[in-house]
Design a protein around this motif. Sequence first.
Motif, PDB file in Angstrom:
ATOM      1  N   ARG B 188       0.801  -1.212   0.079  1.00 38.96           N
ATOM      2  CA  ARG B 188      -0.117   0.175  -0.050  1.00 38.96           C
ATOM      3  C   ARG B 188       0.692   1.397   0.113  1.00 38.96           C
ATOM      4  O   ARG B 188       0.400   2.250   0.509  1.00 38.96           O
ATOM      5  CB  ARG B 188      -0.891  -0.130   1.103  1.00 38.96           C
ATOM      6  CG  ARG B 188      -2.170  -0.940   0.935  1.00 38.96           C
ATOM      7  CD  ARG B 188      -3.484  -0.603   1.846  1.00 38.96           C
ATOM      8  NE  ARG B 188      -4.171  -1.300   1.662  1.00 38.96           N
ATOM      9  CZ  ARG B 188      -5.613  -1.137   1.910  1.00 38.96           C
ATOM     10  NH1 ARG B 188      -5.915   0.110   2.249  1.00 38.96           N
ATOM     11  NH2 ARG B 188      -6.624  -1.820   1.924  1.00 38.96           N
ATOM     12  N   TRP B 190       1.320   2.989  -2.390  1.00 44.02           N
ATOM     13  CA  TRP B 190       0.725   3.816  -3.340  1.00 44.02           C
ATOM     14  C   TRP B 190      -0.409   4.773  -2.525  1.00 44.02           C
ATOM     15  O   TRP B 190      -0.580   6.016  -2.817  1.00 44.02           O
ATOM     16  CB  TRP B 190      -0.098   3.085  -4.445  1.00 44.02           C
ATOM     17  CG  TRP B 190      -1.206   2.145  -3.985  1.00 44.02           C
ATOM     18  CD1 TRP B 190      -1.064   0.889  -3.449  1.00 44.02           C
ATOM     19  CD2 TRP B 190      -2.600   2.617  -3.498  1.00 44.02           C
ATOM     20  NE1 TRP B 190      -2.217   0.412  -3.004  1.00 44.02           N
ATOM     21  CE2 TRP B 190      -3.069   1.309  -2.985  1.00 44.02           C
ATOM     22  CE3 TRP B 190      -3.136   3.594  -3.815  1.00 44.02           C
ATOM     23  CZ2 TRP B 190      -4.397   1.242  -2.616  1.00 44.02           C
ATOM     24  CZ3 TRP B 190      -4.607   3.522  -3.478  1.00 44.02           C
ATOM     25  CH2 TRP B 190      -5.071   2.505  -2.916  1.00 44.02           C
ATOM     26  N   MET B 191      -0.809   4.101  -1.553  1.00 46.80           N
ATOM     27  CA  MET B 191      -1.804   4.685  -0.557  1.00 46.80           C
ATOM     28  C   MET B 191      -0.994   5.768   0.307  1.00 46.80           C
ATOM     29  O   MET B 191      -1.472   6.983   0.475  1.00 46.80           O
ATOM     30  CB  MET B 191      -2.481   3.742   0.144  1.00 46.80           C
ATOM     31  CG  MET B 191      -4.047   4.200   0.626  1.00 46.80           C
ATOM     32  SD  MET B 191      -4.988   2.788   1.227  1.00 46.80           S
ATOM     33  CE  MET B 191      -6.305   3.527   1.821  1.00 46.80           C
ATOM     34  N   HIS B 194      -0.310   8.493  -1.651  1.00 49.60           N
ATOM     35  CA  HIS B 194      -1.194   9.508  -2.139  1.00 49.60           C
ATOM     36  C   HIS B 194      -1.727  10.578  -0.883  1.00 49.60           C
ATOM     37  O   HIS B 194      -1.853  11.485  -1.227  1.00 49.60           O
ATOM     38  CB  HIS B 194      -2.367   8.540  -2.415  1.00 49.60           C
ATOM     39  CG  HIS B 194      -3.930   9.459  -2.774  1.00 49.60           C
ATOM     40  ND1 HIS B 194      -4.408   9.360  -3.886  1.00 49.60           N
ATOM     41  CD2 HIS B 194      -4.770  10.279  -2.047  1.00 49.60           C
ATOM     42  CE1 HIS B 194      -5.372  10.107  -3.903  1.00 49.60           C
ATOM     43  NE2 HIS B 194      -5.922  10.608  -2.760  1.00 49.60           N
TER      44      HIS B 194
END
Lengths: 206, 206
Positions: B188, B190-191, B194
């Motif tokens: 995660r 990517w999260m 973000h």
Amino acid sequence: MTRPIDFYFDFISPYAYLAATKIDVLAAKHGRDVDWHPFLMGVTVMQVMGLKPIMETPLKSDYALIDRPRMARLMNVPLTIPEIDGLNSVAASRTYYWIREKNPELAKEFARRVFNRLWVQGRDITDVDAVSEEVDTLGVDTKELRAALEDDRVKGLLRGAVEAAVERKVFGSPFFIIDDEPIWGADRFWMVEHWLKHGNWDPAPE
Amino acid sequence: MTRPIDFYFDFISPYAYLAATKIDVLAAKHGRDVDWHPFLMGVTVMQVMGLKPIMETPLKSDYALIDRPRMARLMNVPLTIPEIDGLNSVAASRTYYWIREKNPELAKEFARRVFNRLWVQGRDITDVDAVSEEVDTLGVDTKELRAALEDDRVKGLLRGAVEAAVERKVFGSPFFIIDDEPIWGADRFWMVEHWLKHGNWDPAPE
């Protein structure tokens, strides 16, 4: 010809619903079809793996409460979390495989409507009446459906599909198999996309 | 002033090692520090959650065997999977909190060496001799360390940290908490990215 992506899921999984809203479009961008395979987490997770459902697992259930809405927000799709006692996907999954024998595309459309009913409208999908309502909207004969759901051969279709999923070591929902690569989780779309783009696990260029 | 990222992990988790190789650089790009908090999955996963370790869970263990090397490849870091009976991180984690009282940056460097010893060199980290070897390379007095590891107060530092992690509902390794947002898993990033970039869960612009 590239091979289709195998998409395994249980209708009762909100993460499966999230994945279902995106996987076909992503696959099509890379010239792939998607085969949808509903299975029963009750069999896989509880009987084969010996685990508890997420919402009965301390700490992880707290996480899910926070994580599901934010994942839906990130993926830009509506999500309702209904409270339904005894929710199960046996009738919906049997129906899926029954329709699929006649028309795989129609079966996929049925699956989308089941997901929508449960995770957007927040309505139960467990009993035959609920499933029958969705089948009716597709122009499929609901009397035939009711007979089929009592048919041992149709029950066997789902049983076979659940066994085949375990055989392929599918354990979570959603779960993708692409060219023999197993990928678990709606949070791994980045990985699905990496494979579709590159066909290997070399690091992405910066 | 932005708040630091809390990074929870167990040294015995290969995914934690993978995350540890990347999290500080990613955080620094967004002007954040990272607080490292080793905890014991044996307590959290087995005692609090009532689950089994991944490698003793059918199907999931098969997945891990495939997934760990490809994640390392994707993240462009070396990974060795040693077979060590009775691997545990109690001594290493106690040592971490003991060093941290004196010097948090040195504690982090110690943690990196423990991860490297286990997941790059494939050498055990369980016993005091192993931990002591790594401590020695940092110029810390190993006699003091051996005394500290017998000290109830030092044992209490780790016990307190494990309890604090459960209190914050940390259940997996790696696990991040950023501005109260819990994020589980090396898959995660990517999260994490973000949130660091946008500070909300609105969908990323295409």
